[in-house]
Motif scaffolding. Structure first.
Motif, PDB file in Angstrom:
ATOM      1  N   MET A 173      71.508  47.478  22.929  1.00 44.19           N
ATOM      2  CA  MET A 173      70.833  48.392  22.012  1.00 44.19           C
ATOM      3  C   MET A 173      70.532  49.714  22.711  1.00 44.19           C
ATOM      4  O   MET A 173      69.947  49.740  23.795  1.00 44.19           O
ATOM      5  N   TYR A 174      70.932  50.792  22.060  1.00 41.45           N
ATOM      6  CA  TYR A 174      70.623  52.133  22.541  1.00 41.45           C
ATOM      7  C   TYR A 174      69.388  52.614  21.795  1.00 41.45           C
ATOM      8  O   TYR A 174      69.431  52.887  20.593  1.00 41.45           O
ATOM      9  N   GLY A 175      68.250  52.680  22.500  1.00 34.51           N
ATOM     10  CA  GLY A 175      66.986  53.048  21.888  1.00 34.51           C
ATOM     11  C   GLY A 175      66.661  54.510  22.091  1.00 34.51           C
ATOM     12  O   GLY A 175      66.882  55.070  23.173  1.00 34.51           O
ATOM     13  N   TRP A 205      68.663  51.939  27.295  1.00 31.69           N
ATOM     14  CA  TRP A 205      69.454  50.787  26.864  1.00 31.69           C
ATOM     15  C   TRP A 205      68.655  49.514  27.074  1.00 31.69           C
ATOM     16  O   TRP A 205      67.982  49.347  28.095  1.00 31.69           O
ATOM     17  N   GLY A 206      68.736  48.606  26.105  1.00 32.25           N
ATOM     18  CA  GLY A 206      68.163  47.269  26.238  1.00 32.25           C
ATOM     19  C   GLY A 206      69.232  46.235  25.916  1.00 32.25           C
ATOM     20  O   GLY A 206      70.150  46.493  25.126  1.00 32.25           O
ATOM     21  N   PHE A 207      69.117  45.052  26.523  1.00 32.39           N
ATOM     22  CA  PHE A 207      70.162  44.036  26.378  1.00 32.39           C
ATOM     23  C   PHE A 207      69.558  42.693  25.982  1.00 32.39           C
ATOM     24  O   PHE A 207      68.484  42.305  26.462  1.00 32.39           O
ATOM     25  N   LEU A 233      62.847  47.880  26.181  1.00 36.72           N
ATOM     26  CA  LEU A 233      63.192  49.293  26.279  1.00 36.72           C
ATOM     27  C   LEU A 233      62.146  49.988  27.137  1.00 36.72           C
ATOM     28  O   LEU A 233      60.939  49.809  26.928  1.00 36.72           O
ATOM     29  N   GLU A 234      62.601  50.781  28.104  1.00 39.73           N
ATOM     30  CA  GLU A 234      61.712  51.517  28.999  1.00 39.73           C
ATOM     31  C   GLU A 234      61.985  53.008  28.831  1.00 39.73           C
ATOM     32  O   GLU A 234      63.060  53.494  29.173  1.00 39.73           O
ATOM     33  N   PHE A 235      61.003  53.712  28.292  1.00 35.64           N
ATOM     34  CA  PHE A 235      61.139  55.145  28.077  1.00 35.64           C
ATOM     35  C   PHE A 235      60.305  55.897  29.113  1.00 35.64           C
ATOM     36  O   PHE A 235      59.160  55.537  29.387  1.00 35.64           O
ATOM     37  N   MET A 260      58.334  48.880  25.930  1.00 39.25           N
ATOM     38  CA  MET A 260      58.092  48.138  24.705  1.00 39.25           C
ATOM     39  C   MET A 260      59.163  47.083  24.503  1.00 39.25           C
ATOM     40  O   MET A 260      60.234  47.134  25.112  1.00 39.25           O
ATOM     41  N   THR A 261      58.866  46.134  23.637  1.00 41.31           N
ATOM     42  CA  THR A 261      59.745  44.993  23.401  1.00 41.31           C
ATOM     43  C   THR A 261      60.157  44.951  21.939  1.00 41.31           C
ATOM     44  O   THR A 261      59.312  44.885  21.049  1.00 41.31           O
TER      45      THR A 261
END
Length: 422
Positions: A173-175, A205-207, A233-235, A260-261
């Motif tokens: 996922m591209y957040g 990116w999250g996987f 996701l880490e912003f 966030m999750t």
């Protein structure tokens, strides 16, 4: 390199940015597929096209040959805030905070042999954006914010026999997160200075994984169970702060990380063919919003020090119940109908302007028309009714308060897609 800020308390930045950690967090069933016309009923058991990759990858085992689905949709709605007498901040009305949002999806599946199938899906099923008028009375809580996720899902399915199939997909996922909020430079009314503003923006990116199984105890009956794992996701961005004054100048460029999750989900679905014309569909879905509501925040307070905390938005897990039907009106025309209920992730007292979520009802319908033996076209419509949503937020220590409710809030989705078979 962004400048660091020395001796800046974490709580100062939390007062500015934590409300945006949950911006637009919402899980969408409408992703440009015919599932929109069923209100998600039977999603994990239908297996009627390659878009099953999004709801249960095991469904690819039921798709012969090579199949491709491409879809487009638009989301639009009504989200207008009506302030009450408890509001003590001057400003205009909110305007409609929901701008039309286009979207699309693409799916392809391929049957390798009698047992194995592979596929790929691209879709956006996470996020929503709110865009208030910049001078509205709640501008110190939110002007605009969005959290959007685009998923890329290569998948594989295996069919053991006529009864059992399994599937798994790897999700990337591209957040994308962005937030913009006004800063009150005249707290308590002691001075007469124009507002400041801060902006925060980042991508990550999250996987995770999608796993599913379908059991067919008899012809015409399918029971599907699907699980999507959580995604982290880490912003991280330096705050872009506008406005005069030493405090705002010190905040400008401060590195802030928000972790966030994306919620994990479980879906149980039924597809039951009643006769040659009618089929009954149903789904029960659980989403882990309680974990999404806990946001890890880390702020660089000096060149060698970072302060961390966790903000709890008091989110609750949610449940989705849906019931739908399909009617084969003619050999070419298939009608879909669906109704659904979703519980709310927040109580009235915890609702924020960045995520004005509430319990909702869905009413949906759609039609699929076979242009020929290898090409179908589908048009679907869904109405999500949120109703009245009260919000009452107060800034500390300034005491800025915006109170009232969103009246008769709703979201609609119009979807069109085509499926080709080879």
């Amino acid at each position: 390199m962004q400048p660091k800020v020395s001796a800046l308390p974490v709580v100062t930045l939390l007062a500015l940015c934590c409300q945006h950690a949950w911006a637009g967090g919402i899980m969408l069933y409408e992703i440009g597929t015919d599932n929109a016309g069923l209100a998600n009923a039977g999603a994990a058991a239908r297996a009627q096209g390659p878009s099953t990759i999004a709801s249960n990858p095991a469904g690819m085992s039921y798709l012969p040959g090579t199949q491709i689905t491409g879809g487009l949709q638009v989301l639009y709605g009504n989200l207008k805030f009506d302030r009450d007498d408890d509001t003590n901040v001057a400003g205009s009305g909110s305007g409609n905070a929901l701008d039309p949002m286009p979207g699309g999806s693409f799916f392809i599946s391929h049957e390798l042999d009698d047992h194995w199938s592979v596929g790929f899906g691209q879709y956006g099923d996470f996020g929503l954006a709110v865009n208030y008028d910049n001078e509205w009375s709640g501008r110190y809580f939110a002007q605009n914010s969005s959290l959007l996720g685009l998923s890329l899902v290569p998948s594989v399915a295996y069919r053991f026999n006529e009864q059992w199939s399994v599937g798994v997909g790897v999700t990337a996922m591209y957040g994308m997160l962005q937030a913009q909020t006004a800063i009150d430079r005249s707290p308590f009314g002691f001075t007469d200075r124009s507002d400041g503003q801060f902006k925060y923006k980042d991508k990550d990116w999250g996987f995770g994984a999608n796993v599913g199984v379908i059991y067919a105890p008899q012809p015409g009956t399918r029971i599907g169970l699907a699980y999507t794992s959580k995604l982290d996701l880490e912003f991280e961005d330096g705050l872009d702060v506008k406005g005069d004054g030493p405090l705002l100048q010190r905040l400008d460029g401060t590195q802030t990380q928000l972790d966030m999750t994306v919620p994990q989900t479980v879906t149980l679905s039924l597809f039951q063919q009643l006769d040659r014309q009618w089929a009954l569909l149903a789904s029960v879905n659980w989403q882990d919003w309680s974990e999404f509501g806990e946001i890890a925040v880390q702020v660089d307070t000096s060149a060698n020090d970072a302060r961390s905390t966790t903000v709890d938005a008091n989110y609750k897990d949610t449940w989705h119940l849906s019931l739908g039907a399909q009617f084969q009106a003619t050999p070419q025309l298939l009608w879909n109908f669906g109704v659904a209920y979703d519980s709310s992730a927040v109580s009235d007292g915890d609702r924020t302007f960045t995520v004005p979520m509430a319990e909702s009802w869905r009413l949906a319908t759609g039609a699929t028309y076979a242009l020929n033996k290898v090409t179908d076209v589908n048009v679907s419509w869904a109405m999500v009714w949120l109703g009245d949503m009260p919000v009452d937020q107060t800034k500390s220590p300034s005491g800025n308060r915006t109170s009232g409710q969103f009246d008769n809030a709703w979201i609609q989705a119009v979807t069109g897609n085509m499926t080709w078979r080879f």
